[in-house]
Design an enzyme around this catalytic site. Structure first.
Site, PDB file in Angstrom:
ATOM      1  N   SER A   1       0.919  -4.847 -27.250  1.00 22.01           N
ATOM      2  CA  SER A   1       1.332  -5.943 -26.683  1.00 22.01           C
ATOM      3  C   SER A   1       0.331  -7.117 -26.625  1.00 22.01           C
ATOM      4  O   SER A   1       0.801  -8.264 -26.740  1.00 22.01           O
ATOM      5  CB  SER A   1       1.711  -5.519 -25.094  1.00 22.01           C
ATOM      6  OG  SER A   1       2.979  -4.849 -25.189  1.00 22.01           O
TER       7      SER A   1
ATOM      8  N   ASP B   1       9.524 -11.656 -22.750  1.00 22.05           N
ATOM      9  CA  ASP B   1       8.843 -10.921 -22.060  1.00 22.05           C
ATOM     10  C   ASP B   1       9.164 -10.768 -20.710  1.00 22.05           C
ATOM     11  O   ASP B   1      10.407 -11.077 -20.396  1.00 22.05           O
ATOM     12  CB  ASP B   1       7.170 -11.191 -22.237  1.00 22.05           C
ATOM     13  CG  ASP B   1       6.435 -10.020 -22.234  1.00 22.05           C
ATOM     14  OD1 ASP B   1       6.079  -9.260 -21.243  1.00 22.05           O
ATOM     15  OD2 ASP B   1       5.842  -9.643 -23.348  1.00 22.05           O
TER      16      ASP B   1
ATOM     17  N   HIS C   1       2.626  -8.976 -17.502  1.00 28.52           N
ATOM     18  CA  HIS C   1       2.546  -8.601 -18.570  1.00 28.52           C
ATOM     19  C   HIS C   1       2.876 -10.289 -19.683  1.00 28.52           C
ATOM     20  O   HIS C   1       1.961 -10.429 -20.467  1.00 28.52           O
ATOM     21  CB  HIS C   1       3.508  -7.662 -18.991  1.00 28.52           C
ATOM     22  CG  HIS C   1       3.394  -7.111 -20.455  1.00 28.52           C
ATOM     23  ND1 HIS C   1       4.080  -7.698 -21.537  1.00 28.52           N
ATOM     24  CD2 HIS C   1       2.675  -6.088 -20.944  1.00 28.52           C
ATOM     25  CE1 HIS C   1       3.773  -6.910 -22.539  1.00 28.52           C
ATOM     26  NE2 HIS C   1       3.029  -6.147 -22.359  1.00 28.52           N
TER      27      HIS C   1
END
Length: 804
Positions: A388, A138, A189
């Site tokens: 996600s 990620d 994220h």
């Protein structure tokens, strides 16, 4: 002014006021935040607004399309509102709670942790993912966060160095910068994803603990924008260091758009990882709700594709869908594979609370966080939504599965997740996969050998089916922002009776690499517009999809427009491009297996219920709408279409059922059967006739049906709180059910809710004596009346609307 007690307050008025508001009124010393719902189906009328003004209520807001206002009102004003025939209900504007703990409750993760038998079977240790290496591919991970601390829970943190522009003009092996405490310097994220997989919850006293807190996390990230090469670096690192960190899982919450190609480098990398017994997961994408929006990397048959669901068991609107009946076979590495354009399973992906980047402090969802997260925890956690967030949840469950049995292969993990999933009413496999993930059933199958999957809709051959077909046509638009509008349009014809339109284009941009911020708009013959509305911030996903159900016949236009700027991108302008796309026209050809319903009063309800997999016909091609519904049929239909978790016991619970219906019967009678019973503590959605006996061939009464459908909505507590008469709304008044004495005492609350939710109806009649000035309205429920199969289809279709 003192509020009268509930006994003194007029009963009719009191029914309009919810319990929380009633309690707040008793303690109120000033105005309360009240949600006023008026009668009607659109914005409040001038008369209704005038009511507020006449009562001196001047502070608040009104909805644009809903008959609702949020106001500040005193207890006296609330009482006056309750007395008005314009007002439908009054509710306290109470705080809503969104927690990561809710996600782990609803998927059965918490139940796994607390189940003593599972702990005992697992060698006396709780199933928590202990020692299983999970690589988070990620944006990076902030290892300074105590929940995922580098050197402890985060066993390795790698900063990728795959920026080709920064390399010397020579060919060298890829290098990685290891042991970096914080690699998530941009978006936060990856840190959020890592916390969902296996955060310890240390900074919240365990409240926001991840799915597999015993797992070993390995972070791989670029620290900034993610390109294909960055992602490939993550796969490369995982395979290279697989044995060093026992890497068994790679979770990928990113993707692209387009068709599946087994030769795509990302698909090649995921196949290699799979062949090395590494389970690979991909987010399905956030381009829903249109068809054919599925992340192409998630389509590979050797990976697990994860769709995003709400905490109430529905599919999130933004969750990408596959394409109905699309897939095929191909060969790679000498092996034949079959792929389907559909997610594998659905997992929680809406308003998920997880770890926030600490250094630098992230401001993700700052306003939303302030409402959802306790103040003391705000520096450490944030909320995000998307596939996600759903993907790392399933990655964590995979770690639990490998903890329970380290010998599991990626294919076995995928199969078990599908076999143990919970059916989701109204969604097909190409939308939601096999259903909502069920961690408890997955671990139960691994540890105890219970075989699941016999009740999963996507594995079934049904007796009755809806026939649909789609005609797909290619088109292109030579888009130019400075030309006439008509030059950016494509016209197409829609015939009468068309069930739906699915239109899709790709805005790939310069050299098909940059993405182009275009918008696809479908314009109906009457001028109504339907827009894809893709955000400028997500041009990595170049698909633009619009879905229209039951479109009007005539000439339609597909128009490509440049998206207007917003506060984040005030000057964004789309670039000229030849935009290619497809238009699919979906038609319904009829139904099979329903040869005896034509002209029946329940015909349309039966068709709708068959389409949504709420019921099924018989093997002989008939539905038999006037036959009585049996208890075994009800059990089957509830598991099919009421979102009932699968549940099996080591030994059969009932001695009077066949093996073929055992999975259905044990599911509906198990504690925590209803998906919306998040804590899984409520009674089953059907009750045993007696100890060890289910009576599968017995009929079902209307009172029993009320129990099953209301219980399936997770409303046990509300039903149990009911006291007094059972009543039904008739125009502007409540009518007492005259045969309520025939309703079993423990089912009265369920009948009341079934009536209030319009799942079941009362039967009305009118009498008027010779000297009566007005007629008297009577209402009966017929609680002991046997339910016919046609009756059930009507109730099931109404239940479906209440569920949605």
């Amino acid at each position: 002014m003192n509020l009268p007690s509930s006994h003194a307050m007029d009963n009719k008025l009191f029914q309009k006021v919810d319990s929380k508001l009633s309690q707040a009124m008793e303690a109120a010393t000033g105005p309360l935040q009240v949600i006023v719902t008026f009668k009607g189906d659109s914005a409040p009328t001038s008369e209704q607004l005038g009511l507020l003004d006449s009562l001196g209520i001047t502070q608040g807001l009104t909805m644009q399309s809903l008959p609702i206002a949020g106001v500040l009102a005193s207890t006296q004003q609330i009482e006056s509102l309750a007395a008005s025939d314009q007002v439908r209900s009054l509710y306290l504007n109470s705080k809503l709670e969104y927690f990561n703990a809710d996600a782990t409750e609803v998927t059965g993760v918490d139940k796994v942790r607390t189940d003593q038998d599972m702990t005992k079977t697992n060698g006396g240790m709780p199933v928590n993912g202990d020692g299983v290496g999970v690589l988070v591919n990620d944006s990076g991970i902030d290892g300074t966060h105590k929940d995922i601390e580098y050197g402890e829970h985060l066993v390795q943190n790698v900063l990728g160095t795959t920026n080709l522009n920064a390399l010397e003009p020579t060919l060298l092996p890829v290098t990685y910068t290891e042991n970096v405490p914080n690699t998530d310097s941009n978006s936060g994220h990856g840190t959020h994803v890592a916390g969902t997989v296996g955060g310890t919850g240390e900074m919240s006293g365990g409240k926001y603990e991840g799915v597999a807190p015993g797992a070993d996390l390995i972070g791989y990230g670029s620290g900034g924008a993610l390109l294909v090469l960055d992602s490939l670096g993550g796969f490369d690192y995982a395979i290279t260091h697989q044995n060093e960190y026992n890497i068994r899982i790679i979770t990928n919450s990113w993707g692209s758009s387009g068709d599946f190609d087994p030769n795509d480098p990302v698909n090649v990398a995921s196949k290699i990882a799979h062949d090395r017994r590494i389970t690979v997961l991909f987010a399905a994408g956030n381009e829903g709700p249109g068809e054919n929006t599925h992340n192409p990397y998630a389509k590979a048959p050797w990976v697990i594709s994860v769709a995003a669901g709400t905490i109430d068991g529905q599919l999130a609107d933004f969750s990408s869908r596959g394409t109905k009946d699309v897939g095929g076979t191909f060969e790679t590495d000498g092996e034949t594979w079959t792929w389907k354009d559909s997610p594998t399973v659905t997992a929680p992906g809406v308003d998920i609370i997880s770890t926030r980047v600490i250094a630098p402090v992230s401001s993700l969802a700052i306003d939303q966080d302030a409402e959802m997260i306790e103040t003391a925890y705000l520096p450490y956690y944030t909320t995000m939504s998307g596939t996600s967030m759903a993907t790392p949840h399933v990655a964590g469950i995979a770690a639990l599965m490998l903890d329970a049995d380290p010998t599991l292969s990626p294919d076995e993990i995928k199969q078990i997740l599908q076999e143990t999933a919970t059916n989701m009413p109204g969604y097909e496999e190409w939308e939601a996969g096999a259903g909502y993930v069920n961690a408890y059933a997955a671990i139960d199958q691994i540890l105890n050998g219970n075989e699941y999957g016999k009740t999963v809709n996507s594995f079934q051959d049904f007796n009755s089916n809806v026939e649909t077909s789609a005609v797909r046509k290619d088109f292109k638009v030579d888009y130019n922002p400075v030309t006439l509008v008509s030059d950016n349009q494509h016209e197409f014809q829609v015939e009468d009776g068309t069930a739906g339109i699915v239109a899709k284009v790709n805005g790939k941009g310069l050299l098909e690499e940059t993405g182009n911020p275009i918008n696809l708009v479908l314009i109906a013959p009457d001028g109504t517009e339907y827009s894809s509305g893709i955000s400028l911030l997500f041009t990595l996903y170049t698909d633009r999809t619009v879905t229209v159900n039951s479109p009007m016949a005539g000439t339609w236009k597909a128009e490509v427009r440049g998206l207007k700027g917003d506060e984040a991108n005030p000057l964004a302008v789309a670039l000229p491009e030849e935009v290619k796309g497809t238009i699919s026209l979906v038609s319904t050809g009829g139904f099979t297996g329903l040869s005896d319903i034509a002209g029946h009063p329940a015909e349309n309800a039966i068709k709708m219920s068959v389409k949504e997999r709420l019921v099924d016909g018989n093997k002989n091609g008939e539905y038999k709408p006037d036959a009585y519904l049996t208890r075994e049929e009800l059990a089957q239909y509830l598991v099919m279409g009421a979102e009932i978790r699968q549940s099996l016991e080591k030994s059969p619970v009932f001695s009077d059922i066949k093996d073929s219906i055992r999975p259905y019967v044990e599911a509906v009678t198990a504690k925590g059967a209803a998906f919306r019973d998040k804590k899984q503590i409520q009674n089953g959605v059907m009750l045993a006739k007696e100890q060890g006996k289910f009576a599968p061939k017995d009929s079902v009464s209307r009172a029993e049906l009320a129990y099953s459908l209301v219980q399936s909505l997770g409303l046990q507590d509300m039903a149990s709180e009911h006291t007094g008469d059972v009543t039904v709304q008739y125009k502007d008044e409540r009518i007492v059910i005259e045969d309520q004495d025939q309703i079993p005492a423990n089912l009265k609350g369920y009948v009341q809710l079934a009536l209030d939710l319009n799942i079941l109806n009362a039967e009305f009649s009118v009498t008027q004596g010779t000297y009566d000035l007005e007629p008297t309205v009577h209402a009966i429920f017929n609680p002991q009346q046997k339910v016919k199969r046609g009756d059930y289809a009507v109730a099931a279709s109404r239940f479906y609307n209440a569920f949605q």
